[in-house]
Design a protein around this motif. Structure first.
Motif, PDB file in Angstrom:
ATOM      1  N   GLU A 188       9.398   5.300  34.693  1.00  9.00           N
ATOM      2  CA  GLU A 188      10.425   6.550  35.320  1.00  9.00           C
ATOM      3  C   GLU A 188       9.819   7.488  33.500  1.00  9.00           C
ATOM      4  OE1 GLU A 188      14.133   8.118  36.855  1.00  9.00           O
ATOM      5  OE2 GLU A 188      13.935   6.326  37.642  1.00  9.00           O
ATOM      6  N   ILE A 189      10.844   7.250  32.147  1.00  6.87           N
ATOM      7  CA  ILE A 189      10.522   8.143  31.815  1.00  6.87           C
ATOM      8  C   ILE A 189       9.173   8.235  31.266  1.00  6.87           C
ATOM      9  CG2 ILE A 189      10.858   7.960  28.875  1.00  6.87           C
ATOM     10  CD1 ILE A 189      13.711   5.965  29.190  1.00  6.87           C
ATOM     11  N   ARG A 190       7.994   7.038  31.077  1.00  5.66           N
ATOM     12  CA  ARG A 190       6.893   7.330  30.967  1.00  5.66           C
ATOM     13  C   ARG A 190       5.789   8.067  31.944  1.00  5.66           C
ATOM     14  NH1 ARG A 190       5.830   1.380  31.001  1.00  5.66           N
ATOM     15  NH2 ARG A 190       6.086   0.902  27.891  1.00  5.66           N
ATOM     16  N   SER A 191       6.446   7.838  32.980  1.00  6.45           N
ATOM     17  CA  SER A 191       5.983   9.179  34.235  1.00  6.45           C
ATOM     18  C   SER A 191       6.643  10.410  33.772  1.00  6.45           C
ATOM     19  CB  SER A 191       7.009   8.658  35.140  1.00  6.45           C
ATOM     20  OG  SER A 191       5.993   9.613  36.377  1.00  6.45           O
ATOM     21  N   PHE A 192       8.272  10.489  33.637  1.00  2.00           N
ATOM     22  CA  PHE A 192       8.388  12.080  32.965  1.00  2.00           C
ATOM     23  C   PHE A 192       7.878  12.340  32.231  1.00  2.00           C
ATOM     24  CE2 PHE A 192      11.162  14.619  30.706  1.00  2.00           C
ATOM     25  CZ  PHE A 192      11.562  15.793  31.300  1.00  2.00           C
ATOM     26  N   LEU A 193       7.691  12.001  30.676  1.00  2.00           N
ATOM     27  CA  LEU A 193       6.844  12.185  29.692  1.00  2.00           C
ATOM     28  C   LEU A 193       5.354  12.512  29.745  1.00  2.00           C
ATOM     29  CD1 LEU A 193       8.524   9.663  26.813  1.00  2.00           C
ATOM     30  CD2 LEU A 193       8.801  12.082  27.483  1.00  2.00           C
ATOM     31  N   HIS A 194       4.670  11.945  30.755  1.00  2.00           N
ATOM     32  CA  HIS A 194       3.476  12.141  30.743  1.00  2.00           C
ATOM     33  C   HIS A 194       3.214  13.318  31.241  1.00  2.00           C
ATOM     34  CE1 HIS A 194      -0.752  11.385  31.847  1.00  2.00           C
ATOM     35  NE2 HIS A 194      -0.709  12.203  33.258  1.00  2.00           N
ATOM     36  N   ASP A 195       4.141  13.925  32.678  1.00  2.00           N
ATOM     37  CA  ASP A 195       3.764  14.813  33.232  1.00  2.00           C
ATOM     38  C   ASP A 195       4.181  16.592  32.772  1.00  2.00           C
ATOM     39  OD1 ASP A 195       3.770  13.911  35.330  1.00  2.00           O
ATOM     40  OD2 ASP A 195       5.390  13.865  36.172  1.00  2.00           O
ATOM     41  N   VAL A 196       5.466  15.653  31.596  1.00  2.00           N
ATOM     42  CA  VAL A 196       6.152  16.773  30.096  1.00  2.00           C
ATOM     43  C   VAL A 196       4.546  17.551  29.467  1.00  2.00           C
ATOM     44  CG1 VAL A 196       7.325  17.947  28.199  1.00  2.00           C
ATOM     45  CG2 VAL A 196       8.201  17.405  31.000  1.00  2.00           C
ATOM     46  N   GLY A 197       3.999  16.531  29.069  1.00  2.00           N
ATOM     47  CA  GLY A 197       2.742  16.499  28.188  1.00  2.00           C
ATOM     48  C   GLY A 197       1.746  17.234  28.824  1.00  2.00           C
ATOM     49  N   ARG A 198       1.367  16.823  30.033  1.00  2.00           N
ATOM     50  CA  ARG A 198       0.277  17.949  31.087  1.00  2.00           C
ATOM     51  C   ARG A 198       0.250  19.032  30.798  1.00  2.00           C
ATOM     52  NH1 ARG A 198       0.958  14.051  34.813  1.00  2.00           N
ATOM     53  NH2 ARG A 198       0.699  16.347  36.574  1.00  2.00           N
ATOM     54  N   ARG A 199       1.885  19.487  31.337  1.00  2.00           N
ATOM     55  CA  ARG A 199       2.536  20.748  31.473  1.00  2.00           C
ATOM     56  C   ARG A 199       2.294  21.424  30.106  1.00  2.00           C
ATOM     57  NH1 ARG A 199       7.931  20.802  35.212  1.00  2.00           N
ATOM     58  NH2 ARG A 199       6.104  19.781  37.376  1.00  2.00           N
ATOM     59  N   VAL A 200       2.590  21.083  28.768  1.00  2.00           N
ATOM     60  CA  VAL A 200       3.096  21.401  27.468  1.00  2.00           C
ATOM     61  C   VAL A 200       1.516  22.002  27.048  1.00  2.00           C
ATOM     62  CG1 VAL A 200       3.418  21.244  24.766  1.00  2.00           C
ATOM     63  CG2 VAL A 200       5.422  20.859  26.823  1.00  2.00           C
ATOM     64  N   GLY A 201       0.727  20.924  28.021  1.00  2.00           N
ATOM     65  CA  GLY A 201      -0.428  20.563  27.241  1.00  2.00           C
ATOM     66  C   GLY A 201      -1.989  22.041  28.196  1.00  2.00           C
ATOM     67  N   ALA A 202      -1.392  21.806  29.118  1.00  3.63           N
ATOM     68  CA  ALA A 202      -1.944  23.928  30.020  1.00  3.63           C
ATOM     69  C   ALA A 202      -1.475  24.044  29.618  1.00  3.63           C
ATOM     70  CB  ALA A 202      -1.567  23.151  32.117  1.00  3.63           C
ATOM     71  N   LEU A 203       0.048  24.614  29.387  1.00  2.00           N
ATOM     72  CA  LEU A 203       0.585  26.220  28.905  1.00  2.00           C
ATOM     73  C   LEU A 203      -0.208  26.003  26.955  1.00  2.00           C
ATOM     74  CD1 LEU A 203       4.396  25.766  29.184  1.00  2.00           C
ATOM     75  CD2 LEU A 203       2.843  27.581  30.256  1.00  2.00           C
ATOM     76  N   GLU A 204      -0.295  25.302  26.462  1.00  2.00           N
ATOM     77  CA  GLU A 204      -1.363  25.293  25.082  1.00  2.00           C
ATOM     78  C   GLU A 204      -1.955  25.789  25.152  1.00  2.00           C
ATOM     79  OE1 GLU A 204       0.632  22.401  22.292  1.00  2.00           O
ATOM     80  OE2 GLU A 204      -0.746  22.168  24.114  1.00  2.00           O
ATOM     81  N   GLU A 205      -4.001  25.072  26.152  1.00  2.00           N
ATOM     82  CA  GLU A 205      -4.812  25.638  26.009  1.00  2.00           C
ATOM     83  C   GLU A 205      -4.097  26.828  27.096  1.00  2.00           C
ATOM     84  OE1 GLU A 205      -6.237  23.594  29.113  1.00  2.00           O
ATOM     85  OE2 GLU A 205      -6.321  21.687  28.206  1.00  2.00           O
ATOM     86  N   ARG A 206      -3.138  27.823  27.904  1.00  2.00           N
ATOM     87  CA  ARG A 206      -3.580  28.642  28.347  1.00  2.00           C
ATOM     88  C   ARG A 206      -3.038  29.986  27.273  1.00  2.00           C
ATOM     89  NH1 ARG A 206       0.513  31.239  33.408  1.00  2.00           N
ATOM     90  NH2 ARG A 206      -0.489  32.931  33.531  1.00  2.00           N
ATOM     91  N   LEU A 207      -2.312  29.491  26.525  1.00  2.00           N
ATOM     92  CA  LEU A 207      -1.942  29.883  25.015  1.00  2.00           C
ATOM     93  C   LEU A 207      -3.317  30.028  24.053  1.00  2.00           C
ATOM     94  CD1 LEU A 207       0.340  31.584  23.544  1.00  2.00           C
ATOM     95  CD2 LEU A 207       1.833  29.774  22.315  1.00  2.00           C
ATOM     96  N   ALA A 208      -3.863  29.197  24.240  1.00  5.29           N
ATOM     97  CA  ALA A 208      -5.058  29.089  23.434  1.00  5.29           C
ATOM     98  C   ALA A 208      -6.245  30.486  24.237  1.00  5.29           C
ATOM     99  CB  ALA A 208      -5.843  28.206  23.151  1.00  5.29           C
ATOM    100  N   ILE A 209      -5.484  30.565  25.307  1.00  8.71           N
ATOM    101  CA  ILE A 209      -6.480  31.006  25.736  1.00  8.71           C
ATOM    102  C   ILE A 209      -6.441  32.841  25.957  1.00  8.71           C
ATOM    103  CG2 ILE A 209      -7.330  31.899  28.796  1.00  8.71           C
ATOM    104  CD1 ILE A 209      -7.787  28.777  28.901  1.00  8.71           C
ATOM    105  N   GLU A 210      -5.217  32.844  25.952  1.00  9.29           N
ATOM    106  CA  GLU A 210      -4.498  34.942  25.914  1.00  9.29           C
ATOM    107  C   GLU A 210      -5.180  34.597  24.187  1.00  9.29           C
ATOM    108  OE1 GLU A 210      -3.799  36.188  28.624  1.00  9.29           O
ATOM    109  OE2 GLU A 210      -4.242  34.709  29.141  1.00  9.29           O
ATOM    110  N   ARG A 211      -4.359  34.107  23.508  1.00  7.97           N
ATOM    111  CA  ARG A 211      -5.248  34.966  21.930  1.00  7.97           C
ATOM    112  C   ARG A 211      -6.599  34.898  21.836  1.00  7.97           C
ATOM    113  NH1 ARG A 211      -1.064  29.869  19.167  1.00  7.97           N
ATOM    114  NH2 ARG A 211       0.580  31.182  18.928  1.00  7.97           N
ATOM    115  N   THR A 212      -7.026  34.454  22.539  1.00  7.97           N
ATOM    116  CA  THR A 212      -7.754  34.301  22.280  1.00  7.97           C
ATOM    117  C   THR A 212      -8.359  35.998  23.470  1.00  7.97           C
ATOM    118  OG1 THR A 212      -9.586  32.330  22.369  1.00  7.97           O
ATOM    119  CG2 THR A 212     -11.103  33.777  23.179  1.00  7.97           C
TER     120      THR A 212
END
Length: 161
Positions: free
Chosen positions: A24-48
């Motif tokens: 359950e912890i691994r699954s949660f961390l994986h989900d959070v990691g994916r969401r953070v990754g998506a936000l990081e990508e979006r932030l990079a796009i917005e900065r560009t």
């Protein structure tokens, strides 16, 4: 402590007899990691996008400056030509003895000067309109980039809370 999406997804915990379900912890961390990754990508796009908007604004400012300079030069040239023509007509009129010819020359000189002023005023109005449109577009682009960045930051804050 700042974590990347990869660090969140790869995080491992030691085993304990009493504790949380590791899957359950691994699954949660994986989900959070994916969401953070998506936000990081979006932030990079917005900065560009924001950087592109800054470059576009600089280009528009340069174009506006060039247009203003060209309009000013054109205005000076038109007025100089009108003055020269008016002077030539006045000189011709000075040599004329017939008052009717003199009046025609004066009227032509006045018409040339008025036309030159009208052309110069038109050029300046055109430059003012282009300047206003460029400023409006730059403000809209800046506001959109700011809004997108704020939205991305707000989403990142919600995910990280």
């Amino acid at each position: 402590m700042e974590l990347s999406s990869a660090e969140i997804e790869d995080r491992r915990f030691s085993s304990a007899r009493r504790g949380y379900d590791r899957d359950e912890i691994r699954s949660f961390l994986h989900d959070v990691g994916r969401r953070v990754g998506a936000l990081e990508e979006r932030l990079a796009i917005e900065r560009t996008r924001a950087e592109e908007a800054r470059r576009e604004l600089a280009t528009l400012r340069n174009q506006i400056d060039d247009m203003l300079e060209n309009a000013t030069r054109a205005r000076r040239r038109i007025l100089a030509e009108a003055r020269n023509e008016a002077l030539a007509i006045t000189q011709i009129a000075g040599s004329l003895e017939d008052s009717e010819e003199l009046m025609d020359a004066v009227e032509r000189a006045a018409a040339i000067a008025a036309e030159a002023e009208a052309k110069a005023a038109l050029r300046l109005r055109e430059v003012d309109e282009i300047t206003a449109a460029a400023k409006d577009e730059a403000n809209r682009t800046r506001a959109m980039a700011r809004r997108d960045a704020e939205t991305t930051c707000a989403e990142a804050s919600r995910v990280l809370e």
